[in-house]
Scaffold this active site. Structure first.
Site, short mmCIF file in Angstrom:
data_model
loop_
_atom_site.label_atom_id
_atom_site.label_comp_id
_atom_site.label_asym_id
_atom_site.label_seq_id
_atom_site.Cartn_x
_atom_site.Cartn_y
_atom_site.Cartn_z
N PRO A 2 0.83 -1.21 0.00
CA PRO A 2 0.00 0.00 0.00
C PRO A 2 0.86 1.26 0.00
O PRO A 2 1.89 1.31 0.67
CB PRO A 2 -0.82 -0.11 1.28
CG PRO A 2 -0.22 -1.19 2.08
CD PRO A 2 0.68 -2.00 1.21
N GLU A 3 0.47 2.23 -0.79
CA GLU A 3 1.16 3.51 -0.81
C GLU A 3 0.33 4.54 -0.04
O GLU A 3 -0.73 4.22 0.51
CB GLU A 3 1.38 3.96 -2.25
CG GLU A 3 2.35 3.03 -2.99
CD GLU A 3 2.86 3.63 -4.30
OE1 GLU A 3 2.79 4.86 -4.47
OE2 GLU A 3 3.32 2.86 -5.14
#
Ligand SMILES: [Zn+2]
Length: 269
Positions: A2-3
């Protein structure tokens, strides 16, 4: 992995669901690599604490906690590759690979599930500020200063968490494309006009992705298990060899700092 937009989506989703709740009890799995702070300390700090707010700092989810007769504490959740936070009714069976369960006063549970166990749970006694500058709020002036005199290429500079935290491979490639800048250019040689374009593109792409609920490229899901859909809007990421959406030239692929990088040889200079 996840960013920033995915982490923000999860943090906002959890905040909307558990803000103000008191934690009645804490269960942990005993898998040591998940816990950067000893489990006994986490259990002691979280039990009977109230969750005042859940927010994002860099790629970390931060829960602000207060408890009677205790110093305010922050509980830090890093999702790693496959970590998920789920808000569930207690009668819903625990998914495999659950490492933490917070039983809340209203009968629901906040659960941390992480099959690959690259996620990290810890406590912070001081306000956690993250390793670098915050990309969603930094000013154009401060953004330009970050890259002054730097010899490394702009793409790995964007990914360097101690310079700017939270930006990963997807949003680095997407913002460089939108700013018309080649990923291999030396960060310190970019003009102020180019850095201003990159600043604007990065903030735009992050804000847009947050609005859409993050990207679903990995097996990321938000607090309700709903997938985000930013991947529909990728212009370069994961599109090597396909035609540029702006000029119809095949997109090129290279490896920079060990990371796959996609760019348009015509639109990016
Ligand atoms: Zn192009």
């Amino acid at each position: 992995m996840p960013e920033l937009p995915e982490v923000e989506t999860v943090a906002n989703g959890v905040d909307a669901r558990v803000r103000g709740q008191r934690i009645l009890s804490v269960w942990t799995s005993g898998k040591p690599q998940t816990f950067k702070t000893p489990e006994s300390e986490i259990i002691a700090a979280l039990t009977n604490a109230r969750i005042d707010r859940v927010h994002r700092v860099g790629k970390t989810i931060v829960a602000d906690l207060t408890a009677h007769n205790k110093q305010p504490t922050q509980f830090l959740i890093h999702l790693g590759m496959t970590g998920r936070l789920l808000v569930s009714q207690s009668e819903v069976p625990l998914p495999p690979h659950t490492h933490l369960v917070l039983s809340l006063a209203d009968g629901r549970e906040l659960r941390f599930v992480d099959p690959r166990r690259f996620g990290r749970l810890s406590l912070a006694q001081q306000p956690y500020l993250g390793p670098g500058a915050e990309p969603t709020t930094i000013s154009p002036d401060d953004f330009a200063k970050l890259f002054r005199g730097r010899k490394l290429a702009i793409k790995p500079a964007l990914l360097n968490q101690s310079i700017l935290h939270g930006v990963g491979n997807i949003y680095a490639d997407e913002s460089l494309f939108r700013a018309g800048i080649r990923p291999r250019r030396a960060a310190g040689r970019l003009t102020r006009a180019e850095l201003d374009r990159l600043h604007a593109a990065l903030q735009q792409v992050l804000a847009h992705a947050i609005k859409l609920g993050g990207s679903s490229v990995s097996d990321y899901v938000d607090a309700d298990g709903i997938r985000g859909f930013f991947q529909l809007e990728h212009k370069v990421y994961s599109r090597a060899g396909q035609l540029c959406l702006d000029c119809n030239t095949p997109l090129k692929k290279l490896t920079l700092g060990g990371r796959t990088t996609i760019y348009c040889p015509i639109c990016q200079r």
